[in-house]
Design a protein around this motif. Structure first.
Motif, PDB file in Angstrom:
ATOM      1  N   UNK A   5       0.855  -1.191   0.000  1.00 47.47           N
ATOM      2  CA  UNK A   5       0.000   0.000   0.000  1.00 47.47           C
ATOM      3  C   UNK A   5       0.890   1.240   0.000  1.00 47.47           C
ATOM      4  N   UNK A   6       0.709   2.073  -1.026  1.00 48.10           N
ATOM      5  CA  UNK A   6       1.521   3.276  -1.167  1.00 48.10           C
ATOM      6  C   UNK A   6       0.607   4.497  -1.059  1.00 48.10           C
ATOM      7  N   UNK A   7       0.859   5.325  -0.061  1.00 47.83           N
ATOM      8  CA  UNK A   7       0.117   6.567   0.087  1.00 47.83           C
ATOM      9  C   UNK A   7       0.688   7.610  -0.874  1.00 47.83           C
ATOM     10  N   UNK A  49       2.907   1.087   3.376  1.00 44.35           N
ATOM     11  CA  UNK A  49       4.265   0.551   3.234  1.00 44.35           C
ATOM     12  C   UNK A  49       5.231   1.578   2.673  1.00 44.35           C
ATOM     13  N   UNK A  50       4.708   2.627   2.049  1.00 45.58           N
ATOM     14  CA  UNK A  50       5.535   3.696   1.516  1.00 45.58           C
ATOM     15  C   UNK A  50       4.689   4.937   1.316  1.00 45.58           C
ATOM     16  N   UNK A  51       5.351   6.100   1.238  1.00 42.23           N
ATOM     17  CA  UNK A  51       4.658   7.381   1.085  1.00 42.23           C
ATOM     18  C   UNK A  51       5.292   8.145  -0.078  1.00 42.23           C
ATOM     19  N   UNK A  52       4.464   8.622  -1.003  1.00 46.18           N
ATOM     20  CA  UNK A  52       4.905   9.460  -2.114  1.00 46.18           C
ATOM     21  C   UNK A  52       4.205  10.809  -1.991  1.00 46.18           C
ATOM     22  N   UNK A  53       4.981  11.884  -1.991  1.00 47.17           N
ATOM     23  CA  UNK A  53       4.412  13.236  -1.873  1.00 47.17           C
ATOM     24  C   UNK A  53       4.793  14.029  -3.118  1.00 47.17           C
TER      25      UNK A  53
END
Length: 247
Positions: A5-7, A49-53
């Motif tokens: 799951x990637x935010x 599991x990871x964050x992209x901004x």
């Protein structure tokens, strides 16, 4: 790496993940996009599991006009503390710097279009940048600069901007440049009045035509760089998923 799951935190309809979305889809990841600019709550990063901004036209310090920026900085600080991999672009990189003790200030001159950045010695052994040439041609669209916080590692720089890419902790990265943007995506930006005004202010009349002409011969190179760097970031996400669960 499937089912991770990637935010994705997005700040404008035109500032989407572009090529990064294609890479996530190929990896079987599950992106979850939130739009704080539309009033959506910035979630706790613990469930991801990871964050992209992504980027945006607002300033990273403009919390008076955009109060949700404070929540993003808290989210990024929590992600770094939890060693959740972070991939932050332009405005996102500036927010990451502020969240981890750094500073953001106006740059000496705006950078729009293809510019050259140089990798630092630290980048040569970095998990994401290892194997790349020392000089990279990258697409830029920014006027602010960020100074990394204590302990951060600068990975790329340019004559006007001492920090163009940074690693914070083991798996949080900030990139000032936009590898996600294709010529098709940039053409869509030309229909956004604020983007068109920015391009004309910096580059003069016909600024968008000049930007598209600059980007076009670099399309393959930008795609190769995006896949090299983002694929390796996804491996950090995968390794985090493989850690044993503590009781």
């Amino acid at each position: 790496m499937d089912k991770s799951r990637i935010l994705i935190v997005q700040h404008a309809p035109w500032e989407g993940p572009g090529r990064y979305a294609e890479i996530l889809a190929a990896a079987g990841a599950q992106p979850v996009t939130v739009r704080p600019d539309l009033g959506e709550e910035v979630p706790d990063p613990e469930g991801y599991d990871g964050v992209v901004v992504m980027g945006g036209l607002m300033g990273a310090t403009d919390e008076t006009t955009f109060p949700w920026l404070a929540a993003e900085k808290r989210m990024l600080a929590a992600a770094v503390d939890a060693q959740t991999p972070v991939f932050a672009v332009c405005l996102g990189a500036q927010l990451l710097a502020l969240a981890t003790g750094g500073r953001v200030r106006p740059g000496p001159a705006p950078e729009l279009g293809i510019h050259t950045v140089r990798l630092t010695p630290a980048a040569l052994t970095d998990p994401l940048f290892e194997g790349l040439p020392r000089r990279l041609s990258v697409f830029q669209w920014h006027g602010d600069a960020f100074e990394p916080g204590p302990g951060a590692v600068t990975l790329a720089h340019s004559p006007l901007y001492p920090c163009q890419a940074v690693r914070v902790g083991r798996g949080a990265y900030g990139l000032q440049f936009h590898l996600e943007i294709s010529a098709g995506m940039l053409a869509e930006w030309s229909d956004v009045p604020a983007c068109a005004a920015d391009a004309e202010r910096v580059m003069g009349p016909g600024g968008f035509s000049d930007l598209l002409a600059e980007l076009s011969p670099h399309e393959t190179g930008q795609d190769d760089l995006a896949r090299h760097i983002f694929d390796r970031w996804l491996k950090l996400v995968s390794r985090r998923e493989d850690r044993p669960v503590r009781a």
